[in-house]
Design an enzyme around this catalytic site. Structure first.
Site, PDB file in Angstrom:
ATOM      1  N   LYS A   5       0.858  -1.184   0.000  1.00  0.00           N
ATOM      2  CA  LYS A   5       0.000   0.000   0.000  1.00  0.00           C
ATOM      3  C   LYS A   5       0.886   1.222   0.000  1.00  0.00           C
ATOM      4  O   LYS A   5       2.009   1.193   0.520  1.00  0.00           O
ATOM      5  CB  LYS A   5      -0.878   0.021   1.255  1.00  0.00           C
TER       6      LYS A   5
HETATM    7  N1  GLU Z   1      -7.223  -0.064  -3.329  1.00  0.00           N
HETATM    8  C1  GLU Z   1      -7.959  -1.248  -3.617  1.00  0.00           C
HETATM    9  C2  GLU Z   1      -8.011  -2.154  -2.395  1.00  0.00           C
HETATM   10  O1  GLU Z   1      -7.841  -1.702  -1.288  1.00  0.00           O
HETATM   11  C3  GLU Z   1      -7.480  -1.956  -4.876  1.00  0.00           C
HETATM   12  C4  GLU Z   1      -6.084  -2.465  -4.849  1.00  0.00           C
HETATM   13  C5  GLU Z   1      -5.604  -3.018  -6.165  1.00  0.00           C
HETATM   14  O2  GLU Z   1      -6.387  -3.136  -7.105  1.00  0.00           O
HETATM   15  O3  GLU Z   1      -4.410  -3.319  -6.238  1.00  0.00           O
HETATM   16  O4  GLU Z   1      -8.305  -3.315  -2.493  1.00  0.00           O
END
Ligand code: GLU
Length: 432
Positions: free
Chosen positions: A122
């Site tokens: 993240k």
């Molecule tokens: N931000 C989204 C999540 O928390 C998508 C992450 C992604 O597609 O890599 O799942």
């Protein structure tokens, strides 16, 4: 013995609010409980408990008025055991390293729950997008990407949108990365515009995934969508899409909650009209054929499904006893604190945990990554069909695991995920 362990762990979380509201703390509590129940050995626990790589960057950016500002950005890669790290990037004034750590670990477990070949990561940039121009956001994004250039890549770490980032942000990241690599590398990010290698259905994917698991959960209660009252908190990409798709599937969306208040209609809101109203007025409030409600009151409405699709820590030890939903379907990441879990369990609320409920987004991100690498693109029907298959199977796996081991759905999802990641680590062995 296991029950004692979880009691002890959870009690620790209740007394201090700060402690309860730290997402990394919440992640650790869930991790410890699942690891304990799995009987995971100490070494593996140590590996999985700590993020593999944490990067902090301080990025200088020129603002439109000529001033220089320095923004802090993070990227945490929690695990690469099952494949490249994967996860979104959020822009928000209150982003912290602990929050990004927690979100990165949740990505590891999420990818493992739906069994796609990624680890978890993240990113976050501490900034307030509401006061930044497009040009300023672009410069922040490009400089942040440039600082991370050696850490990201299709085989390494693949960012995606999250809170306050979108397809445009991904296009800037893709372009910056490609300029450095001297060739167009579409698979470095997912959630891109369709015209730049994005996938059909990615924009709706998280909301669609929520709807698919909500339909599965309904079956457990013998309810049909058209007799189901849904309260949705958040009307952005996740909540808005879930509302639209669920309304289309016949669910009665009786209430939508946003930052400035809520709108309520016991017969069901007209979601496309509510979207048009918000586009016109800038708020969901004062919508025709609906009553304005205070946010707090709306969260505690009597309903069948409560779908929090906004932020972390919405349901805590202080309000979990007031939730009156049969099913809690977690569209957001971490909307429920670990201390609230216990209260929800006692009250027999059926929880579809975040790492399962909102996994539709990263699942279609996986499809996007596959399509980019193949250079061959699928139609929307194929994307949606494959998403449905993965979500339904994962829901069944988690619920069957919970029933078999006598644990709640969240613990089951964590156990399933931890087991898969630990297995991958054991197979790979430890490089020395
Ligand atoms: N931000 C989204 C999540 O928390 C998508 C992450 C992604 O597609 O890599 O799942």
């Amino acid at each position: 013995m296991w029950a004692e362990v979880s009691e002890m762990i959870l009690e620790e979380a209740t007394p201090s609010t700060d402690q309860e509201l730290n997402p990394w703390h919440a992640a650790e509590i869930r991790f410890d409980e699942a690891a304990e129940r799995l009987g995971l050995d100490d070494g593996l626990r140590k590996i999985l408990r700590s993020p593999a790589t944490e990067i902090t960057v301080h990025i200088p950016v020129q603002l439109d008025d000529g001033r220089l500002e320095v923004f802090t950005g993070y990227r945490v890669q929690h695990s690469i055991a099952r494949g490249p790290a994967k996860g979104g990037i959020r822009f928000a004034p209150d982003v912290t390293l602990d929050e990004v750590r927690a979100l990165a670990s949740w990505m590891t477990w999420k990818c493992a729950v739906v069994n796609i070949p990624f680890g978890g990561a993240k990113g976050g940039v501490v900034c307030d997008p509401s006061v930044l121009s497009q040009g300023e956001l672009e410069r922040i994004t490009r400089r942040y990407t440039a600082e991370l250039i050696d850490f990201i890549g299709p085989e390494r770490d693949v960012p995606a949108p999250d809170m306050n980032t979108n397809e445009q942000t991904m296009a800037w990241i893709m372009d910056t990365y490609s300029m450095h690599k001297r060739s167009t590398v579409t698979a470095v990010v997912t959630g891109k515009p369709f015209q730049l290698g994005g996938s059909r259905g990615r924009r709706e994917a998280t909301g669609r995934g929520c709807m698919i698991v909500a339909l599965q959960a309904l079956r457990k209660f013998g309810l049909e969508p058209n007799e189901t009252r849904v309260v949705i908190q958040g009307f952005g990409n996740v909540g808005g899409m879930a509302a639209k798709l669920m309304a289309r599937a016949g669910f009665k969306i009786v209430c939508v909650i946003e930052v400035d208040g809520a709108v309520y209609n016991p017969h069901g809101l007209d979601i496309p009209a509510l979207m048009a109203h918000r586009a016109e007025t800038g708020s969901i409030l004062d919508f025709k054929e609906a009553e304005n409600l205070p946010r707090e009151e709306a969260l505690y409405l009597d309903c069948d499904i409560l779908l929090p699709a906004a932020k972390e820590n919405v349901i805590t030890s202080h309000n979990a006893d007031r939730i009156r939903a049969k099913i809690l379907c977690e569209g957001a990441n971490g909307p429920t604190t670990a201390a609230a879990d216990r209260i929800l369990e006692e009250r027999k609320i059926f929880v579809v945990p975040d790492i399962l409920a909102n996994a539709g987004g990263v699942t279609v991100s996986y499809f996007e990554w596959v399509q980019d690498r193949e250079g061959f693109f699928w139609n929307e029907q194929l994307v949606n069909g494959r998403l449905e298959e993965i979500m339904v199977n994962s829901f069944r796996d988690v619920v069957a695991y919970a029933e078999k081991h006598g644990v709640n759905n969240r613990t089951a999802a964590y156990m399933l995920a931890l087991d898969r990641v630990a297995f991958a680590i054991k197979l790979r062995g430890i490089y020395a």
